[in-house]
Design a protein around this motif. Structure first.
Motif, PDB file in Angstrom:
ATOM      1  N   GLU A  36       0.814  -1.209   0.000  1.00 16.92           N
ATOM      2  CA  GLU A  36       0.000   0.000   0.000  1.00 16.92           C
ATOM      3  C   GLU A  36       0.856   1.272   0.000  1.00 16.92           C
ATOM      4  OE1 GLU A  36      -2.733  -0.325   3.274  1.00 16.92           O
ATOM      5  OE2 GLU A  36      -4.088  -1.599   2.101  1.00 16.92           O
ATOM      6  N   GLY A  37       2.154   1.103  -0.201  1.00 15.76           N
ATOM      7  CA  GLY A  37       3.054   2.250  -0.230  1.00 15.76           C
ATOM      8  C   GLY A  37       3.241   2.799  -1.631  1.00 15.76           C
ATOM      9  N   ARG A  38       4.285   3.647  -1.767  1.00 22.51           N
ATOM     10  CA  ARG A  38       4.554   4.306  -3.048  1.00 22.51           C
ATOM     11  C   ARG A  38       5.816   3.796  -3.722  1.00 22.51           C
ATOM     12  NH1 ARG A  38       3.145  10.721  -1.753  1.00 22.51           N
ATOM     13  NH2 ARG A  38       0.951  10.383  -1.137  1.00 22.51           N
ATOM     14  N   VAL A  39       6.525   2.915  -3.046  1.00 16.21           N
ATOM     15  CA  VAL A  39       7.749   2.337  -3.617  1.00 16.21           C
ATOM     16  C   VAL A  39       7.680   0.822  -3.466  1.00 16.21           C
ATOM     17  CG1 VAL A  39       9.138   4.389  -3.101  1.00 16.21           C
ATOM     18  CG2 VAL A  39       8.979   2.536  -1.411  1.00 16.21           C
ATOM     19  N   PRO A  40       8.467   0.075  -4.259  1.00 15.42           N
ATOM     20  CA  PRO A  40       8.454  -1.383  -4.149  1.00 15.42           C
ATOM     21  C   PRO A  40       8.849  -1.849  -2.741  1.00 15.42           C
ATOM     22  CG  PRO A  40       9.511  -0.719  -6.191  1.00 15.42           C
ATOM     23  CD  PRO A  40       9.312   0.533  -5.389  1.00 15.42           C
ATOM     24  N   ARG A  41       8.180  -2.889  -2.263  1.00 21.45           N
ATOM     25  CA  ARG A  41       8.470  -3.472  -0.965  1.00 21.45           C
ATOM     26  C   ARG A  41       8.551  -4.987  -1.110  1.00 21.45           C
ATOM     27  NH1 ARG A  41      10.534   0.604   2.012  1.00 21.45           N
ATOM     28  NH2 ARG A  41       9.050   2.310   2.326  1.00 21.45           N
ATOM     29  N   ARG A  42       9.216  -5.631  -0.157  1.00 24.33           N
ATOM     30  CA  ARG A  42       9.436  -7.073  -0.246  1.00 24.33           C
ATOM     31  C   ARG A  42       8.708  -7.829   0.866  1.00 24.33           C
ATOM     32  NH1 ARG A  42      15.619  -8.330  -0.394  1.00 24.33           N
ATOM     33  NH2 ARG A  42      15.511  -7.111   1.536  1.00 24.33           N
ATOM     34  N   VAL A  43       8.292  -9.038   0.505  1.00 25.06           N
ATOM     35  CA  VAL A  43       7.691  -9.955   1.456  1.00 25.06           C
ATOM     36  C   VAL A  43       8.247 -11.342   1.147  1.00 25.06           C
ATOM     37  CG1 VAL A  43       5.649 -10.290  -0.011  1.00 25.06           C
ATOM     38  CG2 VAL A  43       5.522 -10.841   2.428  1.00 25.06           C
ATOM     39  N   ALA A  44       8.515 -12.133   2.182  1.00 22.17           N
ATOM     40  CA  ALA A  44       9.164 -13.428   1.978  1.00 22.17           C
ATOM     41  C   ALA A  44       8.378 -14.542   2.650  1.00 22.17           C
ATOM     42  CB  ALA A  44      10.592 -13.398   2.516  1.00 22.17           C
ATOM     43  N   PHE A  45       8.443 -15.739   2.037  1.00 21.47           N
ATOM     44  CA  PHE A  45       7.714 -16.892   2.538  1.00 21.47           C
ATOM     45  C   PHE A  45       8.624 -18.119   2.568  1.00 21.47           C
ATOM     46  CE2 PHE A  45       4.779 -14.156   0.194  1.00 21.47           C
ATOM     47  CZ  PHE A  45       3.876 -13.845   1.191  1.00 21.47           C
ATOM     48  N   ALA A  46       8.418 -18.953   3.561  1.00 25.75           N
ATOM     49  CA  ALA A  46       9.146 -20.217   3.679  1.00 25.75           C
ATOM     50  C   ALA A  46       8.198 -21.265   4.235  1.00 25.75           C
ATOM     51  CB  ALA A  46      10.360 -20.058   4.587  1.00 25.75           C
ATOM     52  N   SER A  47       8.487 -22.526   3.927  1.00 23.09           N
ATOM     53  CA  SER A  47       7.626 -23.599   4.387  1.00 23.09           C
ATOM     54  C   SER A  47       7.904 -23.941   5.842  1.00 23.09           C
ATOM     55  CB  SER A  47       7.828 -24.836   3.518  1.00 23.09           C
ATOM     56  OG  SER A  47       7.046 -25.909   3.989  1.00 23.09           O
ATOM     57  N   GLU A  48       7.044 -24.775   6.419  1.00 21.48           N
ATOM     58  CA  GLU A  48       7.209 -25.206   7.806  1.00 21.48           C
ATOM     59  C   GLU A  48       8.234 -26.330   7.938  1.00 21.48           C
ATOM     60  OE1 GLU A  48       3.249 -26.300   8.781  1.00 21.48           O
ATOM     61  OE2 GLU A  48       2.618 -24.268   9.283  1.00 21.48           O
ATOM     62  N   HIS A  49       8.717 -26.879   6.832  1.00 18.17           N
ATOM     63  CA  HIS A  49       9.717 -27.950   6.898  1.00 18.17           C
ATOM     64  C   HIS A  49      10.767 -27.731   5.809  1.00 18.17           C
ATOM     65  CE1 HIS A  49       8.003 -30.047   3.352  1.00 18.17           C
ATOM     66  NE2 HIS A  49       6.837 -29.692   3.857  1.00 18.17           N
ATOM     67  N   PRO A  50      11.957 -28.329   5.931  1.00 15.83           N
ATOM     68  CA  PRO A  50      13.052 -28.100   4.979  1.00 15.83           C
ATOM     69  C   PRO A  50      12.701 -28.566   3.569  1.00 15.83           C
ATOM     70  CG  PRO A  50      13.854 -29.163   6.970  1.00 15.83           C
ATOM     71  CD  PRO A  50      12.371 -29.217   7.031  1.00 15.83           C
ATOM     72  N   GLY A  51      13.248 -27.856   2.587  1.00 18.45           N
ATOM     73  CA  GLY A  51      13.017 -28.259   1.210  1.00 18.45           C
ATOM     74  C   GLY A  51      13.239 -27.124   0.237  1.00 18.45           C
ATOM     75  N   ASN A  52      12.814 -27.323  -0.995  1.00 17.00           N
ATOM     76  CA  ASN A  52      13.013 -26.374  -2.086  1.00 17.00           C
ATOM     77  C   ASN A  52      11.695 -25.771  -2.550  1.00 17.00           C
ATOM     78  OD1 ASN A  52      15.888 -27.632  -3.957  1.00 17.00           O
ATOM     79  ND2 ASN A  52      15.644 -27.136  -1.812  1.00 17.00           N
ATOM     80  N   VAL A  53      11.787 -24.570  -3.112  1.00 15.27           N
ATOM     81  CA  VAL A  53      10.628 -23.872  -3.657  1.00 15.27           C
ATOM     82  C   VAL A  53      10.697 -23.924  -5.178  1.00 15.27           C
ATOM     83  CG1 VAL A  53       9.461 -21.647  -3.879  1.00 15.27           C
ATOM     84  CG2 VAL A  53      10.415 -22.349  -1.667  1.00 15.27           C
ATOM     85  N   LYS A  54       9.596 -24.245  -5.811  1.00 16.04           N
ATOM     86  CA  LYS A  54       9.520 -24.358  -7.269  1.00 16.04           C
ATOM     87  C   LYS A  54       8.464 -23.416  -7.820  1.00 16.04           C
ATOM     88  CE  LYS A  54      10.178 -26.153 -11.375  1.00 16.04           C
ATOM     89  NZ  LYS A  54      11.460 -25.991 -12.103  1.00 16.04           N
ATOM     90  N   PRO A  55       8.865 -22.417  -8.663  1.00 17.62           N
ATOM     91  CA  PRO A  55       7.866 -21.551  -9.300  1.00 17.62           C
ATOM     92  C   PRO A  55       7.164 -22.286 -10.444  1.00 17.62           C
ATOM     93  CG  PRO A  55      10.066 -20.960 -10.040  1.00 17.62           C
ATOM     94  CD  PRO A  55      10.238 -22.036  -9.007  1.00 17.62           C
ATOM     95  N   VAL A  56       5.872 -22.054 -10.586  1.00 19.16           N
ATOM     96  CA  VAL A  56       5.085 -22.691 -11.638  1.00 19.16           C
ATOM     97  C   VAL A  56       4.283 -21.609 -12.355  1.00 19.16           C
ATOM     98  CG1 VAL A  56       3.300 -24.370 -12.165  1.00 19.16           C
ATOM     99  CG2 VAL A  56       4.899 -24.823 -10.300  1.00 19.16           C
ATOM    100  N   ASP A  57       4.486 -21.487 -13.665  1.00 18.45           N
ATOM    101  CA  ASP A  57       3.757 -20.513 -14.472  1.00 18.45           C
ATOM    102  C   ASP A  57       2.446 -21.142 -14.919  1.00 18.45           C
ATOM    103  OD1 ASP A  57       2.800 -18.588 -16.170  1.00 18.45           O
ATOM    104  OD2 ASP A  57       4.697 -18.297 -17.242  1.00 18.45           O
ATOM    105  N   LEU A  58       1.342 -20.668 -14.361  1.00 13.31           N
ATOM    106  CA  LEU A  58       0.041 -21.270 -14.636  1.00 13.31           C
ATOM    107  C   LEU A  58      -0.526 -20.856 -15.988  1.00 13.31           C
ATOM    108  CD1 LEU A  58      -1.514 -20.983 -11.078  1.00 13.31           C
ATOM    109  CD2 LEU A  58      -0.517 -22.992 -12.154  1.00 13.31           C
TER     110      LEU A  58
END
Length: 233
Positions: free
Chosen positions: A72-94
């Motif tokens: 809701e600001g005027r400049v780019p901001r970052r938000v980060a997410f991680a799972s509850e257990h160890p592993g890798n994140v895979k992006p999927v283009d729907l």
């Protein structure tokens, strides 16, 4: 039209995804996935499509609400997410098509992506598959992020090509992939093979994602090792 979002996957063996939101951009995530968010990011909860959608998720063993994060600001901001257990994140283009995944694989997605509960087409897959009778359906025209244990392997199946996968190692697959459950061949293999009685059978065309270390398998090893140590004391 869903937002095109900028992201960075960080970490080596324990992935997290850091998403940069332009002013007015938003993402949605599973409750509990947040790692950090910068100022001007507004966090809210909703049923993600009405009370009925929330009830369907609750009946499926999921959380009733989904969490949204909007800049809701005027400049780019970052938000980060991680799972509850160890592993890798895979992006999927729907934009390549709808994807079905096991219910704990979804991590987050761009605004405009629909995350809903889906049922397997065949009862055998529901009763015996590692994903259970209920799957998550990811659809839309943006990016979604799946989380899996260990390393993520993506396999593209040609039309009619078949792949058999341990049910616990299957993370997700395209809507066009035919999915069923089959018995492991041979009585000896069934009893002494150590791989369980059933394998997931997937027939192309379409993409399939697999994980090298399902959390359930990892947890079983930890419990077994702990029990041995307790027994030796």
């Amino acid at each position: 039209m869903a937002d095109d979002i900028d992201y960075e996957i960080i970490g080596e063996d324990f992935h997290a995804v850091v998403i940069t939101l332009d002013p007015g951009e938003a993402v949605q995530a599973e409750p509990g996935a947040l790692m950090f968010m910068e100022e001007d990011i507004d966090m809210g909860t909703s049923t993600g499509g009405g009370v009925f959608s929330g009830l369907k998720r609750k009946l499926a063993g999921e959380k009733f609400f989904v969490t949204s994060f909007e800049n809701e600001g005027r400049v780019p901001r970052r938000v980060a997410f991680a799972s509850e257990h160890p592993g890798n994140v895979k992006p999927v283009d729907l934009r390549h098509g709808t994807v079905f995944c096991q219910k704990d694989a979804f991590l987050c997605a761009a605004r405009g992506v629909s995350v809903s509960v889906a049922f397997t087409k065949k009862l055998g897959a529901g009763f015996f598959g590692g994903e259970g009778f209920i799957l998550q359906k990811l659809s839309g025209d943006g990016l979604a992020f799946m989380h899996a244990g260990g390393h993520v392997i993506e396999r593209m199946l040609e039309k009619g090509e078949q792949l058999r996968v341990d049910t616990g190692c299957l993370v997700g697959f395209d809507e066009n992939v035919d999915y069923s459950i089959r018995l492991v061949g041979g009585v000896t293999s069934k009893i002494f093979g150590g791989e369980g009685l059933f394998l997931a059978s997937l027939t192309g065309p379409g993409r399939v994602w697999m994980q090298t270390m399902p959390f359930s398998r990892f947890a079983d090893r930890v419990v077994a090792a702990t029990a041995r140590e307790v027994g030796e004391t």
